[in-house]
Design a protein around this motif. Structure first.
Motif, short mmCIF file in Angstrom:
data_model
loop_
_atom_site.label_atom_id
_atom_site.label_comp_id
_atom_site.label_asym_id
_atom_site.label_seq_id
_atom_site.Cartn_x
_atom_site.Cartn_y
_atom_site.Cartn_z
N GLN A 35 0.95 -1.39 0.25
CA GLN A 35 -0.27 -0.01 -0.28
C GLN A 35 0.77 0.86 -0.01
N GLY A 36 0.15 2.11 -0.56
CA GLY A 36 0.98 3.14 -1.52
C GLY A 36 0.86 4.19 0.22
N PHE A 37 1.95 4.01 0.86
CA PHE A 37 2.97 5.60 2.28
C PHE A 37 3.91 5.46 2.59
N GLY A 101 -10.25 12.98 2.56
CA GLY A 101 -8.40 12.53 1.23
C GLY A 101 -9.91 12.91 -0.17
N ALA A 102 -8.81 12.18 -1.24
CA ALA A 102 -8.87 13.31 -2.94
C ALA A 102 -10.32 11.45 -2.29
N TYR A 103 -10.35 10.19 -2.17
CA TYR A 103 -11.01 9.10 -2.33
C TYR A 103 -12.69 10.14 -1.86
N GLU A 104 -12.79 10.82 -1.21
CA GLU A 104 -14.60 11.15 -0.21
C GLU A 104 -14.59 12.44 -1.69
N HIS A 184 -0.01 9.38 -12.60
CA HIS A 184 -0.33 7.81 -12.67
C HIS A 184 0.25 7.28 -11.74
N ASN A 185 -0.99 6.30 -10.99
CA ASN A 185 -1.59 4.92 -10.27
C ASN A 185 -2.07 3.92 -10.82
N PRO A 186 -0.71 3.00 -11.37
CA PRO A 186 0.35 2.60 -10.42
C PRO A 186 1.70 2.42 -12.34
N MET A 212 -9.30 14.85 -13.28
CA MET A 212 -8.30 15.30 -13.06
C MET A 212 -8.09 14.90 -11.85
N ASP A 213 -7.21 13.41 -11.54
CA ASP A 213 -7.23 13.25 -10.44
C ASP A 213 -5.68 13.43 -10.20
N GLU A 214 -5.38 14.42 -9.57
CA GLU A 214 -3.59 14.71 -9.84
C GLU A 214 -2.52 15.16 -8.06
N VAL A 215 -3.37 14.13 -7.48
CA VAL A 215 -3.05 13.69 -6.21
C VAL A 215 -1.68 13.44 -6.02
N TYR A 216 -0.43 12.93 -7.44
CA TYR A 216 0.60 12.59 -6.74
C TYR A 216 1.67 14.27 -7.53
N GLU A 217 1.09 15.00 -8.28
CA GLU A 217 0.70 16.28 -8.79
C GLU A 217 2.26 17.20 -8.69
N GLY A 243 -6.92 16.95 -5.10
CA GLY A 243 -5.31 16.45 -4.91
C GLY A 243 -5.83 15.82 -3.71
N SER A 244 -4.87 15.68 -2.80
CA SER A 244 -4.12 14.95 -1.34
C SER A 244 -3.48 15.50 -0.58
N ALA A 245 -3.50 15.88 0.57
CA ALA A 245 -2.32 16.66 0.95
C ALA A 245 -1.85 14.69 1.64
N TRP A 254 -3.81 11.41 7.90
CA TRP A 254 -4.12 12.44 7.88
C TRP A 254 -6.32 12.43 7.01
N LYS A 255 -5.84 11.68 6.09
CA LYS A 255 -7.11 11.73 5.19
C LYS A 255 -8.01 13.42 4.72
N THR A 256 -6.94 13.90 4.05
CA THR A 256 -8.06 15.03 3.88
C THR A 256 -7.41 15.49 2.20
N ILE A 395 3.78 -7.16 -11.35
CA ILE A 395 3.40 -6.70 -10.24
C ILE A 395 3.35 -5.40 -9.12
N ARG A 396 3.25 -4.83 -8.42
CA ARG A 396 3.42 -3.01 -8.20
C ARG A 396 3.84 -2.90 -7.51
N PHE A 397 4.54 -2.33 -6.73
CA PHE A 397 5.12 -2.18 -5.68
C PHE A 397 5.42 -0.76 -5.18
C1 LIG Z 1 -4.58 7.94 -8.09
C2 LIG Z 1 -5.08 7.99 -6.45
N1 LIG Z 1 -6.36 8.73 -6.21
C3 LIG Z 1 -6.72 8.77 -5.12
C4 LIG Z 1 -5.97 8.62 -3.97
C5 LIG Z 1 -6.81 8.44 -2.52
O1 LIG Z 1 -6.41 9.59 -1.84
P1 LIG Z 1 -6.24 9.93 -0.11
O2 LIG Z 1 -5.40 8.94 0.42
O3 LIG Z 1 -6.45 11.65 -0.21
O4 LIG Z 1 -7.64 9.81 -0.02
C6 LIG Z 1 -4.79 7.88 -4.04
C7 LIG Z 1 -4.07 6.91 -3.14
N2 LIG Z 1 -3.82 5.08 -3.59
O5 LIG Z 1 -2.77 5.39 -2.50
C8 LIG Z 1 -3.00 3.53 -2.05
C9 LIG Z 1 -2.51 2.77 -2.82
O6 LIG Z 1 -2.61 3.28 -4.66
O7 LIG Z 1 -1.27 2.30 -2.67
C10 LIG Z 1 -4.73 7.71 -4.81
O8 LIG Z 1 -3.52 6.65 -5.69
#
Ligand SMILES: Cc1ncc(COP(=O)(O)O)c(CNOCC(=O)O)c1O
Length: 420
Positions: A35-37, A101-104, A184-186, A212-217, A243-245, A254-256, A395-397
């Motif tokens: 998981q991406g943290f 979070g960007a999720y919401e 982009h993820n992944p 536009m999901d730019e959380v990794y901007e 975006g994502s804090a 911090w989920k913001t 596989i994703r790392f």
């Molecule tokens: C593209 C993308 N959008 C949105 C989000 C969600 O962001 P937030 O944590 O701010 O809700 C994430 C968070 N991903 O982290 C988990 C992982 O891929 O291992 C994300 O990668």
């Protein structure tokens, strides 16, 4: 049907990959590149303000509700930051929304803008929540895969591209949104201005909104620049940017997060937020606002957290690519973000994963975690049912980890005889 059956909007959904692999990590306690943290402390530019916000000498009102659509100091900081980056004057009260979070933010987009039957174009591989959220809104996901187009020995995330004709064929009168994740993820792909222009022209032609999901901007490498869709001609009015804090300041717990864009589109998101979460944590918003005020003034300079973050991650990226290649894996070298996918097939030609369940990539990921205590994520989680086989060899790392963690991962990988 029993009165206690799940509502139709959630029936048929399965548990996410995060539930299954989170549980596996708890049981196996592997070196976790799943998981991406990050496994390192956050910058003082946000940690210190949070300590102060909750200290006994702090403003006690920071422990109480704040403005529902976003803490004033935070929406003002974001309007200032993105106003500067996009050249648009952004109204902090009507064009910015703070979310859990960007999720919401994504949830508010789909629930606020998608009517039953509306089509949403999703580029594969995709961040796994996009599809279930679209379906919960009654929308119809329309998938288009990025395809690897290169014969080179070393693969870049830029080599994963959309077929322009295939993309154009996915647009119809029913298309409401297209979701683009860049960086982009992944894959780690950073969409170029040219690639985004092709998508923008289709959005304008078919009257479609770009999400536009730019959380990794802030995480781009090798001099690559992150290009913002909402700066293209005619796209501010039809883009919502997220975006994502958690990713901006490496504080995923911090989920913001936030969304910003034109007021008429943002209104729908605000109404979903108001009638679901309503407001986000006040002290955390205060701390992020202060961090943004500090970092906005340092963009591109020495001492900028965002500049230092990319500079710190690039050698980690190069290190993991090198040790994966040393045993015959073939990583896609990411241009941005802090994930990569690697083709493991040459490396694992003769291993027996039949004792593990799921798709081939999931079986391999479980085998690697269980038998060798190194955890990645199976990328089939980022594909539609129809296209899960596209991920079977990968596989994703996540490489946003301390060097000691990467050293442990390297040692495990190197104990495995290459070309097994
Ligand atoms: C593209 C993308 N959008 C949105 C989000 C969600 O962001 P937030 O944590 O701010 O809700 C994430 C968070 N991903 O982290 C988990 C992982 O891929 O291992 C994300 O990668």
């Amino acid at each position: 049907m029993s009165k206690f059956s799940p509502a139709q909007r959630v029936s048929g959904m399965g548990e996410s990959v995060w539930v299954e692999f989170g549980q596996l990590a708890l049981e196996v306690k592997p070196v976790n590149l799943g998981q991406g943290f990050p496994d390192m402390p956050p910058p003082e530019s946000v940690a210190k303000p949070l300590r102060e916000a909750v200290s006994k000498d702090g403003n006690f009102l920071l422990h109480q509700y704040t403005r529902g659509f976003g803490h004033p100091r935070l929406v003002n900081a974001l309007a200032g930051l993105y106003g500067r980056l996009t050249g648009h004057k952004i109204n902090p009260n009507t064009e910015v929304l703070i979310t859990v979070g960007a999720y919401e933010a994504l949830f508010c987009v789909f629930m606020g803008l998608v009517n039953p039957g509306d089509e949403v174009i999703i580029i594969e591989p995709f961040y796994d929540c996009y599809e279930p959220m679209v379906r919960m809104a009654g929308g119809v996901p329309v998938f288009i895969p990025l395809k690897l187009k290169t014969q080179n020995e070393t693969i870049s995330s830029a080599d994963w591209v959309l077929d322009p004709k295939e993309l154009a064929s996915k647009f119809s009168s029913k298309t409401k949104l297209i979701v683009i994740n860049t960086p982009h993820n992944p894959l780690g792909k950073v969409f170029s201005k040219e690639e985004l222009t092709v998508i923008a022209d289709l959005c304008k032609k078919h009257d479609v909104v770009a999400v536009m999901d730019e959380v990794y901007e802030w995480i781009v490498y090798g001099g690559k620049t992150h290009f913002r869709m909402n700066t293209l001609p005619g796209m501010w009015e039809r883009s919502i940017t997220i975006g994502s804090a958690g990713k901006t300041f490496s504080v995923t717990g911090w989920k913001t997060g936030w969304a910003y864009g034109p007021a008429n589109l943002m209104r729908a998101l605000q109404l979903v937020h108001q009638n679901s979460v309503y407001t986000c944590a006040t002290p955390i918003q205060e701390a992020i606002a202060i961090g943004l005020e500090i970092e906005t003034e340092k963009i591109g300079q020495n001492g900028s957290y965002w500049k230092e973050l990319a500079e710190e991650l690039e050698p980690k990226r190069d290190r993991i690519c090198k040790f994966l290649q040393s045993v015959g894996m073939k990583p896609t070298v990411p241009e941005g973000g802090y994930f990569l996918i690697a083709d493991y097939t040459q490396f694992a030609k003769n291993i027996d994963v039949s004792g593990f369940t799921g798709t081939p990539d999931s079986q391999f990921a479980k085998w690697l975690s269980t038998t060798h205590k190194l955890q990645g994520i199976p990328p089939s989680a980022f594909y539609s049912e129809e296209h899960k086989s596209y991920a079977k060899d990968y596989i994703r790392f996540c490489f946003f980890k301390q060097d000691s963690t990467l050293a442990q991962a390297e040692a495990i990988i190197k104990t495995l005889p290459s070309k097994m």
